[in-house]
Motif scaffolding. Structure first.
Motif, short mmCIF file in Angstrom:
data_model
loop_
_atom_site.label_atom_id
_atom_site.label_comp_id
_atom_site.label_asym_id
_atom_site.label_seq_id
_atom_site.Cartn_x
_atom_site.Cartn_y
_atom_site.Cartn_z
N THR A 202 3.25 1.56 -29.87
CA THR A 202 2.40 2.46 -30.66
C THR A 202 3.22 3.50 -31.41
O THR A 202 2.90 3.84 -32.56
CB THR A 202 1.38 3.16 -29.75
OG1 THR A 202 0.65 2.18 -29.03
CG2 THR A 202 0.41 4.00 -30.56
N VAL A 203 4.27 4.01 -30.79
CA VAL A 203 5.11 5.01 -31.43
C VAL A 203 5.73 4.46 -32.71
O VAL A 203 5.73 5.11 -33.77
CB VAL A 203 6.21 5.49 -30.47
CG1 VAL A 203 7.18 6.43 -31.19
CG2 VAL A 203 5.59 6.20 -29.27
N SER A 207 4.97 5.65 -36.56
CA SER A 207 6.09 6.06 -37.41
C SER A 207 6.09 5.27 -38.71
O SER A 207 6.33 5.83 -39.79
CB SER A 207 7.41 5.84 -36.66
OG SER A 207 8.51 6.11 -37.49
N GLU A 208 5.79 3.98 -38.62
CA GLU A 208 5.77 3.13 -39.81
C GLU A 208 4.64 3.55 -40.75
O GLU A 208 4.79 3.54 -41.98
CB GLU A 208 5.62 1.67 -39.40
CG GLU A 208 5.87 0.67 -40.51
CD GLU A 208 7.29 0.76 -41.06
OE1 GLU A 208 7.44 0.58 -42.28
OE2 GLU A 208 8.23 1.04 -40.29
N ILE A 209 3.50 3.93 -40.17
CA ILE A 209 2.37 4.39 -40.97
C ILE A 209 2.75 5.65 -41.75
O ILE A 209 2.45 5.80 -42.93
CB ILE A 209 1.13 4.63 -40.08
CG1 ILE A 209 0.56 3.28 -39.62
CG2 ILE A 209 0.06 5.42 -40.82
CD1 ILE A 209 -0.54 3.40 -38.60
N ARG A 210 3.44 6.58 -41.07
CA ARG A 210 3.88 7.81 -41.74
C ARG A 210 4.90 7.50 -42.83
O ARG A 210 4.88 8.11 -43.91
CB ARG A 210 4.46 8.79 -40.73
CG ARG A 210 3.45 9.34 -39.73
CD ARG A 210 4.01 10.51 -38.95
NE ARG A 210 3.15 10.85 -37.83
CZ ARG A 210 3.36 10.46 -36.57
NH1 ARG A 210 4.44 9.74 -36.29
NH2 ARG A 210 2.54 10.81 -35.61
N ASN A 211 5.81 6.55 -42.56
CA ASN A 211 6.83 6.19 -43.53
C ASN A 211 6.22 5.64 -44.83
O ASN A 211 6.81 5.75 -45.89
CB ASN A 211 7.78 5.13 -42.95
CG ASN A 211 8.69 5.70 -41.88
OD1 ASN A 211 8.90 6.91 -41.81
ND2 ASN A 211 9.24 4.83 -41.04
N GLN A 212 5.04 5.05 -44.69
CA GLN A 212 4.35 4.50 -45.86
C GLN A 212 3.49 5.55 -46.57
O GLN A 212 2.79 5.23 -47.53
CB GLN A 212 3.48 3.31 -45.44
CG GLN A 212 4.25 2.12 -44.91
CD GLN A 212 5.25 1.57 -45.90
OE1 GLN A 212 4.98 1.53 -47.11
NE2 GLN A 212 6.42 1.17 -45.41
N GLY A 213 3.57 6.79 -46.08
CA GLY A 213 2.82 7.87 -46.70
C GLY A 213 1.34 7.82 -46.44
O GLY A 213 0.54 8.36 -47.22
#
Length: 277
Positions: A202-203, A207-213
């Motif tokens: 999940t972490v 993190s990947e979701i945030r990286n995609q803005g």
């Protein structure tokens, strides 16, 4: 819109099988429906004496079989043979056959890569994932830098679908991300995140979701979409089952996760054996 197949003609004792899709045909009406909806998957080489003899022997349509035999070496295009079959009965109206002929003409005017994509998409729809992947790879090998990025992105997306259905998850993740970079289609990004959810914790996913803005609640949104989706796993594609498995994993429902993965692996084995024939 799908068409209800009301069979008024003879039903064959032995079906005719289109080898590239493994679809079995038992009646004239089924043959017409298959032809009308799968133009890009029917080459002239598939319209052989074997099919025509089946029309004669199994359907009792001797006159049609004789016409087709006579045309076989005199016509250049599969279209002529297919229209002859469609015109023999009244399953499709004259207007529908005219529309079919016009669609055929448009198909023939497409360039090589556009036609190849339609064929690959057809195999993908029939769950012939290995064959579809081969076509998509060939297209990507030939494509040039000036091509419409949306067109190329959609090829990468469908290549990702084929890869995920063959359980090539790392490749699928790469294809979906490449697709999103080119077509900017949110479905490609979601597909990428489904694979991340399945292969990471999940972490990492957050993190990947945030990286995609994307907003933090985007994870809840896609998990909700999966949770609301159809749950009859035996009717799902493997990719859809993987999405459900990701949902189970993210919700720490490991019993259902393990159950779904067992079904997926069983489906993969069966599909691979069938596609290898």
């Amino acid at each position: 819109m799908s068409k209800i197949i009301l069979c008024s003609a003879k039903v064959a004792e032995t079906p005719f099988t289109f080898l590239n899709t493994k679809v079995e045909i038992y009646t004239y009406e089924e043959l017409c429906f298959y032809i009308y909806n799968n133009t890009m998957l029917i080459s002239k080489s598939a319209l052989s004496e074997k099919l025509f003899n089946w029309i004669r022997d199994e359907l009792g349509m001797e006159e049609l079989a004789d016409k087709l035999m006579g045309m076989l070496n005199k016509t250049t295009y599969a279209q002529d043979l297919l229209i002859e079959i469609l015109s023999e009965g009244d399953y499709y109206t004259l207007e529908e056959i005219k529309n079919y002929a016009e669609a055929w003409q448009k198909y023939r005017k497409l360039d090589k890569l556009q036609r190849a994509k339609l064929k690959a998409d057809g195999y993908l729809a029939y769950r012939r994932y290995i064959k579809a992947a081969t076509f998509y790879d060939d297209i990507l090998d030939e494509i040039d830098e000036d091509r419409d990025p949306v067109f190329v992105g959609n090829i990468y997306h469908n290549r990702g679908v084929a890869a995920s259905n063959n359980m090539d998850l790392e490749d699928a993740k790469s294809y979906f991300m490449k697709a999103y970079e080119l077509n900017e289609n949110l479905d490609s990004l979601k597909s990428y995140l489904y694979i991340v959810a399945l292969t990471s914790d999940t972490v990492t996913l957050k993190s990947e979701i945030r990286n995609q803005g994307l907003p933090d609640d985007f994870l809840e949104e896609i998990m909700h979409e999966i949770g609301e989706s159809k749950d009859d796993v035996r009717e799902m594609t493997i990719f859809a089952m993987l999405q459900r498995a990701a949902y189970n994993k993210m919700n720490k429902d490991m019993t259902d996760y393990d159950k779904r993965m067992d079904i997926i692996l069983s489906e993969i084995k069966d599909d691979f054996r069938e596609q290898a024939i």
